[in-house]
Each structure stands twice: as structure tokens, then as C-alpha cells.
Design an enzyme around this catalytic site. Sequence first.
Site, PDB file in Angstrom:
ATOM      1  N   ASP A  10      -7.406 -27.181   6.522  1.00  0.00           N
ATOM      2  CA  ASP A  10      -6.896 -27.999   5.912  1.00  0.00           C
ATOM      3  C   ASP A  10      -6.158 -27.644   4.417  1.00  0.00           C
ATOM      4  O   ASP A  10      -6.458 -26.236   4.071  1.00  0.00           O
ATOM      5  CB  ASP A  10      -8.222 -29.229   5.284  1.00  0.00           C
ATOM      6  CG  ASP A  10      -7.601 -30.234   4.324  1.00  0.00           C
ATOM      7  OD1 ASP A  10      -6.541 -30.845   4.316  1.00  0.00           O
ATOM      8  OD2 ASP A  10      -8.154 -30.199   3.276  1.00  0.00           O
ATOM      9  N   ASP A  12      -5.453 -29.671   0.736  1.00  0.00           N
ATOM     10  CA  ASP A  12      -5.550 -30.118  -0.494  1.00  0.00           C
ATOM     11  C   ASP A  12      -7.262 -30.186  -0.645  1.00  0.00           C
ATOM     12  O   ASP A  12      -8.149 -30.916   0.228  1.00  0.00           O
ATOM     13  CB  ASP A  12      -5.119 -31.575  -0.558  1.00  0.00           C
ATOM     14  CG  ASP A  12      -3.610 -31.412  -0.611  1.00  0.00           C
ATOM     15  OD1 ASP A  12      -3.082 -30.963  -1.404  1.00  0.00           O
ATOM     16  OD2 ASP A  12      -3.091 -32.228   0.175  1.00  0.00           O
TER      17      ASP A  12
END
Length: 253
Positions: A10, A12
Site C-alpha cells: 500500500d 498512504d
Amino acid sequence: MKTLEALIFDVDGTLAETERDGHRVAFNQAFQECGLSWHWPVGLYGQLLRVAGGKERIRHYIDRYQPTFQPSTDTDELVVALHQAKARHFQSLVASNVIPLRPGVRRLIEAARREGVRLAIATTSAKDSVIPLLEHLLGPESPTWFEMIAAGDMVPTKKPAPDIYNLVIDTMNLNPSTCLVIEDSRQGVDAAIAAGLPTVVTVNDYTRSSAMPGACLVISHLGEPSLPFEVLWGEVNNAYYFSLDLAQALLPS
């Protein structure tokens, strides 16, 4: 024994601390630019992060917190304009060095490249936010290190739906049981696990107190030899920073 085939990250809150001092600030700058008096303080933004996707977050905010708002244009057009403005402001923040890479990220990615472990990204963010962030924090060539950068608008349904991870699995022809996902949020964990992917969580200020059912390990960050991680849940076999050996050990038997 299975061999680690790929790491899927991922972005953020996972690769970098982008949320509080990056995306949140950029949203507020976009609101101001568009003549809106809206402001998302730190605490409220933590609540809004339960909604995956920037455009979806704006729509949720309007529905939940501005129910009497009457835009001068079509609401969908306003949401798109705000999101585009936010993307510009976010790129400016990235260039101003206010968004740091999280501990251990560069080390783990470089180790994976040396050992031939495939790399991918699965994010709800737009690709035009992800690419500049990678280039600035990891180097101009870094986007090419990832075999696939799967962004939110590439799938019909964002996290916690598994669509983005299924896209990575299908496109790269991966065996989910030989991959490991690095996430930071409950929505991301739910998405990865629904796609059959073992998942490690590196929490941040917004997600530290969240339950992460199904994760095989929950730690404060990936750590460095000089900066040990804190284990919040799971077994690490005396490891104090995240390595490919630990990733291998976490794969299902």
C-alpha cells in the site's frame, strides 16, 4: 516450504506518512482554492479515512457534514475539480520535503530487488499522486522497480473490497500464498485478506488503535537495525526489524 515471490505495498501511511501532513493539508488547500470554508482538522480527517478514496471521501463529507450545501455547479463536477486541485497541492507538498518515507521501507525494497523478489503497489490513491511521491522519496527511477502500480481508479470498487489486490494477482499471475502485503489500515487488511493474501500491518497515528483481524503481524513500522519496531500483535522469532527472512517465515505453510 513456499518461497516468497512478491511484496505488495500500500502507499498512504505505509510507504510514507502521507495522510495527516500530506493529503489532509492538500484537501484543505483545495477547499480554500475553490472558495469553500470547509476545513478538515486532524481528528476529523481520522474519521474520514474510514472512507477509501479521495473523491469518495469528499462525497461522504458533503453528505455527512454539509447536508445543506448547494454547489454552484453539479456536485460530481465539484468533487472532480476539488480532487484535481488536491492532487496539485499534494504534489507541491511532496516536493517541499514535508512527507517522510517510513522507517525500513527503502531497506526492504532494496533487499527485495537484490534478491529478485517481485514488487507491486496496490493503492486507493490516484496514480498521478503515487508516481511523484515515489520519484521524490525513492528516486526518479523508482516507479520502474514496481512491476505493477495498481491505483484506485483502475478498479470498480476500492478497499475494503479486494478488487485492487485481485487485479495485481491476475495481472502478475501470482500465487497469493507466496506473496506478502504491507498495509497500514483495517480497510487495506480486509481487502488483502479477501484476496487470499497474507498481510503485515505497519500502523500509524491514525490506525494504531484499530483492530486488524486476520493480519499475520502488526508492528509499529518496518524498522531498521538501529531502530527496532514494536510488535503489537504476532510472533517475530526474535527479529527486531522486518526482513525478507521474516517475510518468508510469515507465509502460510
